[in-house]
Design a protein around this motif. Structure first.
Motif, PDB file in Angstrom:
ATOM      1  N   THR A  31      -0.133  19.756  -6.084  1.00 33.19           N
ATOM      2  CA  THR A  31      -0.380  21.059  -6.665  1.00 33.19           C
ATOM      3  C   THR A  31       0.257  20.676  -8.415  1.00 33.19           C
ATOM      4  OG1 THR A  31       0.037  23.133  -7.127  1.00 33.19           O
ATOM      5  CG2 THR A  31       1.667  22.031  -6.024  1.00 33.19           C
ATOM      6  N   PRO A  32      -0.622  21.104  -9.331  1.00 31.32           N
ATOM      7  CA  PRO A  32       0.023  20.843 -10.679  1.00 31.32           C
ATOM      8  C   PRO A  32       0.948  22.030 -10.922  1.00 31.32           C
ATOM      9  CG  PRO A  32      -2.175  22.260 -10.622  1.00 31.32           C
ATOM     10  CD  PRO A  32      -1.919  21.806  -9.110  1.00 31.32           C
ATOM     11  N   LYS A  33       1.125  23.041 -10.067  1.00 28.38           N
ATOM     12  CA  LYS A  33       2.206  24.089 -10.294  1.00 28.38           C
ATOM     13  C   LYS A  33       3.461  23.578  -9.530  1.00 28.38           C
ATOM     14  CE  LYS A  33      -1.609  27.687  -9.555  1.00 28.38           C
ATOM     15  NZ  LYS A  33      -2.013  28.743  -8.924  1.00 28.38           N
ATOM     16  N   ALA A  34       4.686  24.478  -9.874  1.00 30.53           N
ATOM     17  CA  ALA A  34       5.934  24.414  -9.471  1.00 30.53           C
ATOM     18  C   ALA A  34       5.534  24.477  -8.133  1.00 30.53           C
ATOM     19  CB  ALA A  34       6.789  25.430  -9.884  1.00 30.53           C
ATOM     20  N   THR A  35       6.541  23.731  -7.093  1.00 32.73           N
ATOM     21  CA  THR A  35       6.420  23.572  -5.744  1.00 32.73           C
ATOM     22  C   THR A  35       6.399  24.974  -5.083  1.00 32.73           C
ATOM     23  OG1 THR A  35       7.417  21.537  -5.655  1.00 32.73           O
ATOM     24  CG2 THR A  35       7.324  22.716  -3.750  1.00 32.73           C
ATOM     25  N   GLN A  36       7.345  25.804  -5.385  1.00 33.60           N
ATOM     26  CA  GLN A  36       7.308  27.154  -4.692  1.00 33.60           C
ATOM     27  C   GLN A  36       6.142  27.996  -5.199  1.00 33.60           C
ATOM     28  OE1 GLN A  36       9.534  28.071  -2.459  1.00 33.60           O
ATOM     29  NE2 GLN A  36      10.286  26.048  -2.527  1.00 33.60           N
ATOM     30  N   GLN A  37       5.607  28.000  -6.522  1.00 32.71           N
ATOM     31  CA  GLN A  37       4.591  28.570  -6.872  1.00 32.71           C
ATOM     32  C   GLN A  37       3.159  28.315  -5.791  1.00 32.71           C
ATOM     33  OE1 GLN A  37       4.225  31.551  -8.721  1.00 32.71           O
ATOM     34  NE2 GLN A  37       2.014  31.413  -7.480  1.00 32.71           N
ATOM     35  N   GLY A  38       3.119  26.941  -5.773  1.00 29.68           N
ATOM     36  CA  GLY A  38       1.963  26.216  -4.907  1.00 29.68           C
ATOM     37  C   GLY A  38       2.099  26.768  -3.438  1.00 29.68           C
ATOM     38  N   ILE A  39       3.470  26.718  -3.068  1.00 28.59           N
ATOM     39  CA  ILE A  39       3.569  27.009  -1.355  1.00 28.59           C
ATOM     40  C   ILE A  39       3.239  28.643  -1.537  1.00 28.59           C
ATOM     41  CG2 ILE A  39       5.421  27.646   0.223  1.00 28.59           C
ATOM     42  CD1 ILE A  39       6.563  24.962  -0.878  1.00 28.59           C
ATOM     43  N   SER A  40       3.689  29.427  -2.108  1.00 29.19           N
ATOM     44  CA  SER A  40       3.197  30.884  -2.476  1.00 29.19           C
ATOM     45  C   SER A  40       1.630  31.076  -2.212  1.00 29.19           C
ATOM     46  CB  SER A  40       3.760  31.895  -3.402  1.00 29.19           C
ATOM     47  OG  SER A  40       5.583  31.683  -3.345  1.00 29.19           O
ATOM     48  N   ASP A  41       0.999  30.426  -3.199  1.00 26.22           N
ATOM     49  CA  ASP A  41      -0.220  30.500  -3.314  1.00 26.22           C
ATOM     50  C   ASP A  41      -1.171  29.982  -1.708  1.00 26.22           C
ATOM     51  OD1 ASP A  41       0.057  31.085  -6.019  1.00 26.22           O
ATOM     52  OD2 ASP A  41      -0.987  29.335  -6.816  1.00 26.22           O
ATOM     53  N   LEU A  42      -0.555  28.967  -1.408  1.00 25.09           N
ATOM     54  CA  LEU A  42      -1.251  28.481   0.073  1.00 25.09           C
ATOM     55  C   LEU A  42      -1.068  29.605   1.196  1.00 25.09           C
ATOM     56  CD1 LEU A  42      -0.354  24.636  -0.428  1.00 25.09           C
ATOM     57  CD2 LEU A  42      -2.714  25.735  -0.188  1.00 25.09           C
ATOM     58  N   LYS A  43       0.339  30.082   0.968  1.00 26.82           N
ATOM     59  CA  LYS A  43       0.798  31.188   2.106  1.00 26.82           C
ATOM     60  C   LYS A  43      -0.265  32.395   1.890  1.00 26.82           C
ATOM     61  CE  LYS A  43       5.226  29.605   3.309  1.00 26.82           C
ATOM     62  NZ  LYS A  43       6.729  30.100   3.344  1.00 26.82           N
TER      63      LYS A  43
END
Length: 115
Positions: A31-43
């Protein structure tokens, strides 16, 4: 899966690895985003059962013993050659060890433990 692929493209994510498992599909995404933001988006997607970072651990607890490399049961690099009969060498198998360095990275024991 098709709807998910379209959504992950909109999020700017890239599939690095894909495995079809009995329980479903496993994807390793970049993901091009910060790790935690990418995880939140996926969840937030109904197609995603769980999302977690790909943690990479490295040990730094290797001993300084000069003979440590000969202890192939602790760390087998494949280049060490244990002797089977005292005269003929058998090549080691890389990774055929007890992965002690990974364990030492978690816990090095305690002087309070008496055996």
């Amino acid at each position: 899966m098709g709807r998910f692929l379209a959504k992950k493209s909109l999020m700017g994510m890239e599939i690095k690895q894909q495995m079809n498992l009995i329980a479903g599909e496993y994807l390793l995404l970049k993901t091009p985003k910060a790790t935690q933001q990418g995880i939140s988006d996926l969840k937030s997607l109904s197609e995603v059962e769980f999302a977690e970072p790909n943690f990479i651990y490295q040990t730094s607890a290797a001993p300084t013993d000069p003979l440590y490399g000969k202890l192939w049961g602790l760390r087998n690099t494949g280049s060490n050659e244990p002797k089977s009969d005292g005269s003929r060498a058998i090549s080691g198998v890389e990774g055929a060890d007890i992965a002690v360095e990974a364990a030492w990275g978690l816990n090095k024991g305690s002087r309070k433990v008496v055996i």
